[in-house]
Design a protein around this motif. Sequence first.
Motif, short mmCIF file in Angstrom:
data_model
loop_
_atom_site.label_atom_id
_atom_site.label_comp_id
_atom_site.label_asym_id
_atom_site.label_seq_id
_atom_site.Cartn_x
_atom_site.Cartn_y
_atom_site.Cartn_z
N PRO A 248 0.88 -1.27 0.06
CA PRO A 248 -0.09 -0.01 0.11
C PRO A 248 0.88 1.19 0.19
O PRO A 248 0.58 2.30 -0.67
CB PRO A 248 -0.96 -0.26 1.35
CG PRO A 248 -1.09 -1.37 1.48
CD PRO A 248 0.29 -2.22 0.87
N PRO A 249 1.94 1.36 0.61
CA PRO A 249 2.69 2.47 0.64
C PRO A 249 3.17 2.96 -0.72
O PRO A 249 3.33 4.21 -1.13
CB PRO A 249 4.09 2.48 1.63
CG PRO A 249 3.23 1.38 2.53
CD PRO A 249 2.47 0.37 1.72
N PHE A 250 3.90 2.01 -1.48
CA PHE A 250 4.32 2.12 -2.78
C PHE A 250 3.08 2.40 -3.70
O PHE A 250 3.11 3.54 -4.63
CB PHE A 250 5.00 0.94 -3.07
CG PHE A 250 5.55 1.08 -4.77
CD1 PHE A 250 6.75 1.71 -4.83
CD2 PHE A 250 5.13 0.11 -5.82
CE1 PHE A 250 7.18 1.94 -6.16
CE2 PHE A 250 5.59 0.30 -6.89
CZ PHE A 250 6.29 1.27 -7.13
N ARG A 251 1.95 1.77 -3.55
CA ARG A 251 0.95 1.96 -4.38
C ARG A 251 0.33 3.28 -4.30
O ARG A 251 0.05 3.95 -5.29
CB ARG A 251 -0.35 1.03 -4.19
CG ARG A 251 0.06 -0.38 -4.45
CD ARG A 251 -1.13 -1.59 -4.48
NE ARG A 251 -2.07 -1.60 -3.30
CZ ARG A 251 -1.79 -2.52 -2.44
NH1 ARG A 251 -0.92 -3.36 -2.44
NH2 ARG A 251 -3.00 -2.38 -1.48
N TYR A 252 0.41 3.79 -3.01
CA TYR A 252 -0.14 5.44 -2.77
C TYR A 252 0.75 6.21 -3.63
O TYR A 252 0.04 7.10 -4.30
CB TYR A 252 0.17 5.46 -1.39
CG TYR A 252 -0.56 7.20 -1.06
CD1 TYR A 252 -1.75 7.30 -0.71
CD2 TYR A 252 0.74 8.22 -1.16
CE1 TYR A 252 -2.13 8.59 -0.45
CE2 TYR A 252 0.29 9.41 -0.68
CZ TYR A 252 -1.43 9.75 -0.39
OH TYR A 252 -1.71 10.76 -0.11
N VAL A 253 2.21 6.08 -3.75
CA VAL A 253 2.61 7.06 -4.47
C VAL A 253 2.51 7.20 -6.05
O VAL A 253 2.72 7.93 -6.88
CB VAL A 253 4.34 7.13 -4.07
CG1 VAL A 253 4.39 7.75 -2.51
CG2 VAL A 253 5.01 5.94 -4.21
N CYS A 254 2.41 5.81 -6.51
CA CYS A 254 2.00 5.52 -7.84
C CYS A 254 0.79 6.02 -8.22
O CYS A 254 0.65 6.56 -9.17
CB CYS A 254 2.16 4.12 -8.10
SG CYS A 254 3.73 3.43 -8.23
#
Length: 330
Positions: free
Chosen positions: A26-32
């Motif tokens: 989820p953290p990586f998906r947020y910035v993408c």
Amino acid sequence: MSVQIGNIDLGEFPLLLAPMEDVSDPPFRYVCKQNGADMMYTEFISSEGLIRDAAKSRQKLDIFEYERPIGIQIFGSDINSMREATEIATLAGPDLMDINYGCPVKQVACRGAGASLLQDIDKMVAMTKAVVNATHLPVTVKTRLGWDDNTKNVYEVAERLQDIGIKALTIHGRTRAQMYKGEADWSLIRDIKKNPRIQIPIFGNGDIDSPEKAAAWRMEYEVDGMMIGRAAIGYPWIFREIKHYFKTGEHLEGPTIAERIKVCRTHLEKSVAWKGPKTGIFEMRRHYASYFKGIENFKEFRMRLVKAPDMAEVEEILGQIHDTYATEMA
């Protein structure tokens, strides 16, 4: 024309974030998502892990409203386990279910899951049918060209999986034998897209790492959209840069050092909020080199970032990076 998966409208020529183990959390998906990804997937989740209620597998089911549309991707070698895992994952409330028939790594493929199913199309079809029947959600599939150069059977796979009800297919332009080596070959992906029997969206995956390549391959291979994986690691700006290039034919300026720091910090904060301080800081360490890739004389800062034990120290180092590079990179 808009691309549709079931009742999900992805707009014209969507850019998808690939499901990547130990990356697409989820953290990586947020910035993408903040930078233009149109649809995303969870990291792949073991069907056996879900059924056994393994903590790591369960945590991967976490999805957030801002991520939609989002798919949960599962993998496994046993048809009944995949059916059961689909029922469990459906309760987590994703927008779609995705099956991984593409993962080439030994601990997956050599246990009869992932790309291994490309060696047994009948079993792949039966497994997919079980998943389709176990959920009300649209089901999509990600796979490869075939097991090796002698068995590039994805053309048959596309027809048979469409016939039992999948709503979209993503194809990575390599065989399992290639792993991630050599160049991705999209010519077979184009052949599938041009097959008059194929009515579902076909997405291409593999080697999309620049706006020019995305634009050229969009024209050449006539796919409905693209899935981007490794090129987004530490560089979520790739989605907005490709979209800008599609619209204008011009390059968007790359991120400034201040922007790199801001997105890296956001990623870190989300990581700590989701996983707790210890795990969040530890797991973020794999991303620092990518966020600051290409910056000269950065090694010392990188070494300090990966050793920093807490948020306060990471924040201090990020501040020093800003002070060191902001003026020369402005």
